[in-house]
Write an enzyme that holds these catalytic residues in place. Structure first.
Site, short mmCIF file in Angstrom:
data_model
loop_
_atom_site.label_atom_id
_atom_site.label_comp_id
_atom_site.label_asym_id
_atom_site.label_seq_id
_atom_site.Cartn_x
_atom_site.Cartn_y
_atom_site.Cartn_z
CG HIS A 354 -1.98 1.08 1.10
ND1 HIS A 354 -3.18 0.88 0.45
CD2 HIS A 354 -1.98 2.37 1.48
CE1 HIS A 354 -3.87 2.01 0.47
NE2 HIS A 354 -3.17 2.93 1.09
CB ALA A 355 1.02 4.14 -2.32
CG HIS A 384 -1.99 10.85 -2.42
ND1 HIS A 384 -3.16 11.42 -1.97
CD2 HIS A 384 -1.52 10.13 -1.37
CE1 HIS A 384 -3.38 11.07 -0.73
NE2 HIS A 384 -2.40 10.27 -0.33
CD GLU A 385 1.60 7.91 -1.13
OE1 GLU A 385 2.12 8.36 -0.10
OE2 GLU A 385 0.48 7.35 -1.14
CG HIS A 388 1.53 12.22 2.12
ND1 HIS A 388 0.61 12.84 2.92
CD2 HIS A 388 0.88 11.15 1.57
CE1 HIS A 388 -0.55 12.17 2.85
NE2 HIS A 388 -0.40 11.16 2.03
CD GLU A 412 -3.72 11.17 3.47
OE1 GLU A 412 -3.46 10.90 2.29
OE2 GLU A 412 -3.07 10.70 4.44
CG HIS A 512 -6.63 3.23 5.10
ND1 HIS A 512 -6.72 2.69 3.84
CD2 HIS A 512 -5.80 4.29 4.98
CE1 HIS A 512 -6.00 3.40 2.99
NE2 HIS A 512 -5.43 4.38 3.65
CE1 TYR A 522 -5.81 8.80 2.57
CE2 TYR A 522 -6.96 7.48 4.21
CZ TYR A 522 -5.79 7.85 3.58
OH TYR A 522 -4.60 7.28 3.97
O1 X8Z Z 1 -4.28 5.32 1.24
C1 X8Z Z 1 -4.26 6.18 0.40
C2 X8Z Z 1 -2.93 6.73 -0.11
C3 X8Z Z 1 -1.88 6.69 0.92
S1 X8Z Z 1 -2.13 7.84 2.21
C4 X8Z Z 1 -2.48 5.92 -1.29
N1 X8Z Z 1 -5.43 6.63 -0.15
C5 X8Z Z 1 -6.72 6.12 0.28
C6 X8Z Z 1 -6.93 4.67 -0.14
O2 X8Z Z 1 -6.14 4.16 -0.93
O3 X8Z Z 1 -7.88 4.06 0.34
C7 X8Z Z 1 -5.56 7.68 -1.15
C8 X8Z Z 1 -7.02 7.77 -1.44
C9 X8Z Z 1 -7.74 6.99 -0.40
ZN ZN Z 2 -1.90 9.80 1.61
#
Ligand code: X8Z
Ligand code: ZN
Length: 613
Positions: A354-355, A384-385, A388, A412, A512, A522
């Site tokens: 997960h990024a 996005h990354e 951060h 975010e 998450h 988010y």
């Molecule tokens: O988790 C993330 C990022 C890392 S903070 C890739 N996002 C959420 C997800 O993937 O569920 C970005 C959008 C929503």
């Molecule tokens: Zn993020």
């Protein structure tokens, strides 16, 4: 005979316990400092606490980086131990801080003291054994997600699929049987995880109560410079603003899915089956844009195809991202970023795919860790990354407790706001397109964008709605799954494609939830990024529809962005929002402005259709 408080306590509790209780009670008396505490002591206490916590946070970040890049039994243990030390020290400091309540303190000092108890996502009871148990359990939950695999019937180990591989299949498959198998396959990993989750809830709630919160959800909702109940109401208010746009999109997408799959699989008038939306969690629908595109030419171009044809490699994708930030006048990423980041999924070991973005030494050791795929979606995630990373670097001069964004939605939103400037005009500048598509392609572009940004909104809202109920005890372990699906249906209008029961634990199939990352951020980011974009476009002097604006190359916008980011968490978030946009409220009017032409078009398409679910 004395009838003072100490003497009464002594009678009931004995001399030593009574002395301790008096100290605690005096320390916690609201609005009054204990006789001994002074403002100078408060500063000394804060500085010592911040120095200690920074050290422990850097150690925990390092251990977590190693764990996430090499998941083994031993790295799991090292990460859990480092987190345990940081949590225990933070809880200790947070519990000592009320001693200084009521003193005439410098406002910065008072704000930092208040932030101590808010700085943890995962508080533990002030007890070594309990803290140890909590960090072990939560690391195991994260590991279950990262190592999780589905092995299709009879598959040899090397043919089992991880979540990245399954995500790829769901993005492109249009075969409902295959989509269903992958959808249920990934969820088969999590049924056994409910016991762990239940224990995590107990321990973290106890930790939150120790810090004076009703439960862990109340702690999470207290991080927004307002009362926790006011924050919940704020989320509802923002959702109310965007709900009509979401429902219009939902209605159109359902009509198109009925055309593609038939009424047997997609029932008109009913919620959408969750396995058909091109994403494991049905949180972004851009992968099925081809099924809903308004015309043959779709959005006029397809960035994934362009990236593939040009054989753009992973590093190069990141270089393009860096190039955008540089064009705004921000310093380039440090050389160590390129040496230490992870861009490709290794074949020989387990990693957290997960990024994520990191600042391992809390100063200049910026990195991202991401199993990059050469797609338009990941081109966006890279921006996005990097957002951060640039934010982290901008606030590194702040004291430890201010080294964060104004609220977590800001962190975010930053990179996503930049990615909104990845317009056709910008792609022409990169040489990816020969010319901008004609204005007639705008609806396609907007619809493709909405399949990502608008589709996401109710998912962004419901994940924490579920956790808040679980943390408060309103939803017990016997209803984890039923309540998860009730919320998905209520907000997203999405249902499970097959019956689910309490032997399943589908919430944990979302990163998450298993990794304990709050999710309201988010939802806020999806509102805020459009506000940031509108504000930045105004600074850049752009006049025209918001979806055509790119701030590429505009250093005035870059300067304002940098100034806002450098504030970190030092001021309440409305101040930071004002510094960038001139507005002091989170407000969905920017996302509504952006999609206004699409909303009008969707309403036309939906005429005569029965919408809702
Ligand atoms: O988790 C993330 C990022 C890392 S903070 C890739 N996002 C959420 C997800 O993937 O569920 C970005 C959008 C929503
Ligand atoms: Zn993020």
């Amino acid at each position: 005979m004395s009838i003072s408080l100490p003497s009464i306590l002594r009678r009931f509790y004995g001399r030593r316990t009574a002395s301790a209780l008096v100290l605690i009670l005096v320390g916690f008396l609201p609005g009054r400092a204990s006789a001994e505490a002074t403002a100078e002591e408060a500063v000394a206490f804060l500085e010592a606490a911040e120095a200690r916590l920074l050290k422990l946070a850097v150690a925990a970040e390092g251990a977590s980086w190693v764990y996430s890049n090499f998941i083994t039994h031993d790295t799991e243990l090292l990460k859990a131990k480092a987190e345990e030390a940081l949590i225990a020290a933070t809880v200790e400091a947070a519990m000592a801080a009320p001693r200084f309540d009521g003193l005439d303190l410098d406002p910065d000092v008072a704000r930092r003291l208040g932030l101590l108890k808010l700085s943890l996502t995962l508080p533990a009871p002030a007890d070594e054994k309990a803290t140890q148990e909590l960090t072990r359990i939560t690391t195991a939950m994260q590991g279950r997600f990262a190592k999780g695999e589905y092995c299709p019937d009879g598959a040899a180990k090397e043919d089992c699929l991880d979540v990245t591989a399954m995500g790829r299949i769901l993005a492109t498959s249009r075969d409902a049987d295959e989509q269903l198998e992958i959808w249920t396959g990934w969820r088969s990993v999590f049924g056994d995880g409910r016991g762990e989750y239940q224990r995590f809830v107990e321990l973290a709630n106890e930790g939150a109560r120790g810090l004076g919160f009703a439960d862990l959800g109340a702690l999470w909702r207290s991080k927004y410079d307002m009362e926790p109940d006011a924050f919940a109401a704020e989320m509802d208010r923002l959702w109310g603003q965007v709900q009509p746009l979401y429902e219009a999109l939902h209605c159109h997408v359902r009509a198109k899915l009925v055309e593609a799959y038939g009424e047997e699989i997609v029932a008109p008038g009913k919620p959408l089956p969750a396995h058909l939306l091109g994403n494991m969690w049905a949180q972004s629908w851009s992968n099925i844009f081809d099924l809903v595109a308004p015309s043959e030419e779709g959005a006029g171009f397809d960035l994934t195809t362009i990236l593939e044809e040009r054989k753009v490699a992973e590093e190069e994708m990141v270089k393009y991202g860096e190039g955008f930030f540089s064009s705004l006048g921000l310093d380039p990423l440090p050389p160590t970023f390129w040496e230490r980041s992870l861009f490709r999924q290794p074949k020989d070991r387990e990693v957290v795919c997960h990024a994520s973005a990191w600042d391992v030494d809390w100063e200049d050791d910026l990195r991202i860790k991401m199993c990059i795929q050469i797609t338009e979606e990941d081109f966006g995630v890279i921006h996005h990354e990097l957002g951060h990373n640039y934010y982290q670097r901008a606030y590194k001069g702040q004291p430890y407790l201010f080294r964060d964004s104004a609220n977590d939605g800001f962190h975010e939103a930053l990179g996503d706001a930049i990615a909104l400037s990845v317009t056709p005009a910008y792609l022409v500048k990169l040489g990816f397109l020969e010319a901008e598509p004609p204005a007639s392609a705008d609806l396609g572009l907007l619809l493709r964008m909405a399949m990502d940004k608008v589709a996401f909104l109710p998912f962004g809202l419901m994940v924490d709605q579920w956790r808040w109920k679980v943390f408060s005890g309103e939803v017990g372990p016997d209803a984890y799954n039923a309540s998860w699906w009730a919320l998905r249906e209520k907000y997203q209008g999405v249902v499970a494609p097959v019956a689910r029961d309490e032997g399943d634990f589908d919430a944990a199939a979302k990163y998450h939830v298993s990794a304990i990352v709050p999710y309201s951020r988010y939802f806020l980011a999806h509102i805020l990024q459009f506000q940031f974009h509108r504000g930045l476009c105004k600074i850049a002097g752009f006049e025209g529809p918001l979806h055509r604006c790119s701030i590429y190359g505009n250093t005035a916008a870059g300067d304002r962005l940098e100034a806002m980011m450098a504030m970190g968490l030092s001021r309440p978030w409305p101040d930071a929002l004002e510094a960038l946009t001139g507005e002091r409220e989170m407000d969905a009017s920017a996302i509504l402005d952006y999609f206004a032409p699409l909303k009008a078009w969707l309403d036309e398409q939906n005429e005569g259709r029965t919408c809702g679910w």
